[in-house]
Design an enzyme around this catalytic site. Structure first.
Site, PDB file in Angstrom:
ATOM      1  N   TYR A 109       0.765  -1.227  -0.088  1.00 33.49           N
ATOM      2  CA  TYR A 109       0.020  -0.094  -0.049  1.00 33.49           C
ATOM      3  C   TYR A 109       0.951   1.162  -0.085  1.00 33.49           C
ATOM      4  O   TYR A 109       1.847   1.321   0.521  1.00 33.49           O
ATOM      5  CB  TYR A 109      -0.885   0.031   1.339  1.00 33.49           C
ATOM      6  CG  TYR A 109      -1.774   1.225   1.414  1.00 33.49           C
ATOM      7  CD1 TYR A 109      -3.136   1.385   0.610  1.00 33.49           C
ATOM      8  CD2 TYR A 109      -1.192   2.546   1.790  1.00 33.49           C
ATOM      9  CE1 TYR A 109      -3.916   2.432   0.659  1.00 33.49           C
ATOM     10  CE2 TYR A 109      -2.032   3.628   2.024  1.00 33.49           C
ATOM     11  CZ  TYR A 109      -3.251   3.614   1.542  1.00 33.49           C
ATOM     12  OH  TYR A 109      -4.009   4.885   1.294  1.00 33.49           O
ATOM     13  N   GLU A 197      -3.128   7.742  -4.295  1.00 33.72           N
ATOM     14  CA  GLU A 197      -3.175   6.283  -3.709  1.00 33.72           C
ATOM     15  C   GLU A 197      -3.024   5.169  -4.809  1.00 33.72           C
ATOM     16  O   GLU A 197      -3.549   5.238  -5.795  1.00 33.72           O
ATOM     17  CB  GLU A 197      -4.431   6.069  -2.873  1.00 33.72           C
ATOM     18  CG  GLU A 197      -4.519   4.785  -2.332  1.00 33.72           C
ATOM     19  CD  GLU A 197      -6.061   4.569  -1.611  1.00 33.72           C
ATOM     20  OE1 GLU A 197      -5.918   4.522  -0.357  1.00 33.72           O
ATOM     21  OE2 GLU A 197      -6.797   4.574  -2.303  1.00 33.72           O
TER      22      GLU A 197
END
Length: 396
Positions: A109, A197
């Site tokens: 992530y 992101e």
């Protein structure tokens, strides 16, 4: 402003971030053709909506044949995908992204967000990718890596290397990771993004770092500097109520209640929502009509509120400083007449020309309830809404 995954990937590619090859499709036939252009023996069909958790809703499918691609496209296109981020209304799928399948060895992530307390961009990363950061924080809190970027110098290579090492990446991948991390930061900084992101950023079995998914969100107030970004806006993915208001210069946020609100000033609007809830009601929206509101602007505010079919009563709460109460009163009367308003309406005016405004309302002969204070107005609109709702239920 949010954009689609394929648009985000195209932007990140320009900043040196490696992404899988893919193409956009608007029909099952196009989807099959895109896959043939990519070659290979496996492809991923992805619904393009402004929401995460698409896979759990059936919006991401791995396909191994043209038939599977066509079937997946046929199922997704024209469907409203419902995820925990979209709410029960869901998001309409009108386009697909057909992407080459990636042989994944590790998922990571990587996120860049604005920390308003620090007034800095903060990098949030985790070696546990493939799930939302909230889930990662709950399940693997020790895996979270945080790094604050000094705006005076921006993201430095040494800082990106530190993040890469903390993620436990193999030393042979550090250079690629640095390129990806610094590229994402440059995209955020140069494009005035609020968030970048990549979830997941993957390490492939061939030893490459690839952005398998990407999400970018932009500062609306900076879009005038980036017309090429403004053109990426997809209004079909936005709340139609909010789009209508925004296009007319109104600050509007749709909620789930039944009492529509027309207020001037964000602080007063928030207080109005609180008072409605305290009185036992549920607000249907936040709406700031702004300063210097003309009768035309008030009329447009009523139209914005009434675009929500759930609205069953309206509260107008104006404290006139820059505004004038007589202008507001004229706008209210015009709205009631032109829109043939047949629901409870409570108006509370205070400030400049309040006596004239109240006189105009009183002499209009229309069914408008007035109030002296915000608490009084909230109680009156909730009581009127409940009475009308009860009367309607008895009639049925």
């Amino acid at each position: 402003m949010d954009i689609h995954e394929y648009q985000a990937k195209d932007l990140l590619r320009r900043f040196g971030v490696q992404v899988p090859r893919g193409g956009i499709a608007y029909s099952p036939e196009q989807a099959v053709y895109r896959a043939s252009e990519l070659s290979g023996d496996k492809w991923v069909v992805k619904a393009q909506i402004h929401s995460g958790a698409r896979g759990k809703a059936g919006g991401v499918r791995i396909c191994a044949s043209e038939e599977e691609i066509s079937d997946a496209a046929q199922w997704m296109l024209g469907r409203k995908l419902v995820t925990h981020q979209t709410g029960p209304r869901g998001k309409l799928v009108s386009r697909l992204y057909i992407e080459e399948a990636t042989d994944i060895a590790q998922e990571i992530y990587l996120g860049f967000v604005m920390d308003r307390k620090e007034e800095r961009v903060v990098v949030v990363a985790s070696a546990e990718g493939g799930m939302e950061i909230e889930e990662i924080s709950a399940r693997e809190p020790d895996s979270i890596v945080r790094s604050v970027v000094d705006p005076a110098v921006g993201m430095q290579a040494f800082q990106a290397r530190e993040i890469a090492f903390q993620l436990g990446l193999d030393p042979s991948l550090i250079a690629q990771a640095v390129k990806t991390i610094t590229g994402c930061y440059r995209a955020m900084s140069e494009l005035d993004a609020n968030m970048v992101e990549i979830n997941p950023m993957v390490v492939t079995r061939s030893g490459e770092i690839v952005a398998l998914d990407a999400k970018l969100s932009f500062d609306d107030n900076a879009l005038f500097r980036h017309p090429e970004i403004s053109e990426l806006r997809d209004k079909s993915q936005e709340d139609s109520r909010e789009t209508f208001a925004e296009d007319r210069g109104l600050s509007y946020i749709g909620l789930d209640g039944r009492i529509g609100c027309i207020v001037n000033g964000a602080g007063l609007a928030m207080a109005t929502l609180d008072m409605i809830k305290t009185a036992g009601g549920e607000p249907a929206n936040f709406l700031d009509v702004g300063g210097g509101a003309s009768p035309e602007r008030v009329l447009m505010s009523f139209k914005a509120v009434l675009n929500d079919r759930n609205v069953e009563a309206i509260l107008v709460n104006i404290f006139a400083g820059i505004n004038r109460c007589d202008w507001i009163a004229e706008g209210v009367i015009r709205a009631v007449k032109e829109l043939q308003l047949d629901m409870p309406l409570v108006v509370r005016l205070s400030g400049t020309n309040v006596e004239e405004g109240m006189r105009i309302l009183a002499e209009s002969g229309l069914n408008i309830t007035t109030a002296e204070t915000l608490a009084d107005a909230a109680e009156k609109v909730v009581a009127a809404w409940k009475a009308a709702d009860k009367q309607q239920a008895e009639a049925v």
